[in-house]
Design a protein around this motif. Sequence first.
Motif, mmCIF file in Angstrom:
data_model
loop_
_atom_site.group_PDB
_atom_site.id
_atom_site.type_symbol
_atom_site.label_atom_id
_atom_site.label_comp_id
_atom_site.label_asym_id
_atom_site.label_seq_id
_atom_site.Cartn_x
_atom_site.Cartn_y
_atom_site.Cartn_z
ATOM 1 N N UNK A 76 23.314 49.040 40.320
ATOM 2 C CA UNK A 76 24.519 49.130 41.431
ATOM 3 C C UNK A 76 24.946 47.526 41.447
ATOM 4 N N UNK A 77 24.067 46.746 41.452
ATOM 5 C CA UNK A 77 24.354 45.485 41.532
ATOM 6 C C UNK A 77 25.356 44.763 40.386
ATOM 7 N N UNK A 78 25.011 45.198 39.467
ATOM 8 C CA UNK A 78 25.824 44.901 38.168
ATOM 9 C C UNK A 78 27.279 45.227 38.446
ATOM 10 N N UNK A 79 27.460 46.553 38.734
ATOM 11 C CA UNK A 79 28.720 47.106 39.043
ATOM 12 C C UNK A 79 29.509 46.503 40.130
ATOM 13 N N UNK A 80 28.700 46.093 41.090
ATOM 14 C CA UNK A 80 29.315 45.534 42.218
ATOM 15 C C UNK A 80 29.886 44.305 41.947
ATOM 16 N N UNK A 81 29.243 43.390 41.022
ATOM 17 C CA UNK A 81 29.364 42.144 40.736
ATOM 18 C C UNK A 81 30.641 42.193 39.820
ATOM 19 N N UNK A 82 30.555 43.322 38.932
ATOM 20 C CA UNK A 82 31.889 43.528 37.981
ATOM 21 C C UNK A 82 32.846 43.773 38.852
ATOM 22 N N UNK A 83 32.904 44.703 39.726
ATOM 23 C CA UNK A 83 33.875 45.053 40.827
ATOM 24 C C UNK A 83 34.357 43.998 41.658
ATOM 25 N N UNK A 87 38.761 39.946 42.586
ATOM 26 C CA UNK A 87 39.164 38.745 42.984
ATOM 27 C C UNK A 87 40.149 38.117 41.944
ATOM 28 N N UNK A 88 39.985 38.701 40.420
ATOM 29 C CA UNK A 88 41.190 38.370 39.357
ATOM 30 C C UNK A 88 42.508 38.854 39.962
ATOM 31 N N UNK A 89 42.379 40.157 40.348
ATOM 32 C CA UNK A 89 43.690 40.886 40.775
ATOM 33 C C UNK A 89 44.330 40.168 41.939
ATOM 34 N N UNK A 90 43.209 40.044 42.996
ATOM 35 C CA UNK A 90 44.050 39.088 44.157
ATOM 36 C C UNK A 90 44.433 37.508 43.894
ATOM 37 N N UNK A 119 45.854 36.774 41.352
ATOM 38 C CA UNK A 119 47.044 36.750 40.483
ATOM 39 C C UNK A 119 48.185 37.403 41.376
ATOM 40 N N UNK A 120 47.731 38.437 42.116
ATOM 41 C CA UNK A 120 48.672 39.311 42.798
ATOM 42 C C UNK A 120 48.304 39.301 44.463
ATOM 43 N N UNK A 121 48.836 38.320 45.017
ATOM 44 C CA UNK A 121 48.280 37.700 46.441
ATOM 45 C C UNK A 121 48.418 39.095 47.299
ATOM 46 N N UNK A 122 47.464 39.317 48.312
ATOM 47 C CA UNK A 122 47.744 40.333 49.270
ATOM 48 C C UNK A 122 48.951 39.874 50.065
ATOM 49 N N UNK A 123 49.364 40.988 50.863
ATOM 50 C CA UNK A 123 50.576 40.868 51.932
ATOM 51 C C UNK A 123 51.727 40.440 50.966
ATOM 52 N N UNK A 124 52.295 41.228 50.295
ATOM 53 C CA UNK A 124 53.122 40.904 49.395
ATOM 54 C C UNK A 124 54.695 40.591 50.164
ATOM 55 N N UNK A 125 55.601 39.598 49.515
ATOM 56 C CA UNK A 125 56.555 39.242 50.230
ATOM 57 C C UNK A 125 57.868 40.138 50.423
ATOM 58 N N UNK A 126 57.773 41.415 49.343
ATOM 59 C CA UNK A 126 58.732 42.206 49.565
ATOM 60 C C UNK A 126 58.234 43.651 49.077
ATOM 61 N N UNK A 127 58.415 44.773 50.264
ATOM 62 C CA UNK A 127 59.080 44.476 51.410
ATOM 63 C C UNK A 127 58.041 44.011 52.399
ATOM 64 N N UNK A 128 58.543 42.980 53.139
ATOM 65 C CA UNK A 128 57.623 42.590 54.403
ATOM 66 C C UNK A 128 57.500 43.530 55.500
ATOM 67 N N UNK A 129 56.508 44.054 55.860
ATOM 68 C CA UNK A 129 56.629 45.017 57.094
ATOM 69 C C UNK A 129 55.194 44.822 57.836
#
Length: 155
Positions: A51-58, A63-66, A68-78
């Motif tokens: 579980x700890x290994x899977x959680x670390x991978x997750x 972290x890589x995703x965020x 590269x693709x930051x949260x709160x996208x600029x379009x559409x902003x709502x």
Amino acid sequence: MQTRDYLSLWISDLEQAMNNLRHSFSSSDHTELESQLLELKNELWHGQTETLRVRSDYKNIVEQYLGRFKPFPSSPKSFENDVKTYIELVGHSIVLDDIAFLKKWGVEYPANNAFRVLAEPVSQYISVFKGGLAGIVPQNTSSHFKYLANELSKY
């Protein structure tokens, strides 16, 4: 309390129960039950490690995703899209059992960008989060939204 803490407590309780049962069975029952319990204990420890290994991978992937693709996208902003993003961040935080993750992406990231990444003033998010989003998200997430409200109100 983290998952490994719960497992450690459970295993400790299990060992105590084993000691209590030890005196109420014959020696052959005792040996068989002790063997079964030891096997289960080892499986639990192995499962905890996995579980700890899977959680670390997750966490690494999120972290890589965020990153590269930051949260709160600029379009559409709502406001609605921002709240959905916060709900996703809370979900990740729960899976990761890591409130620091939520602080990093839900509080510090918007604050480091002068809250320009959010569609509305931060006070509106604080107001909604103080209510815990009752009826919209599971009850067990309310403490995470109250945490967000508290942390965001510091800015």
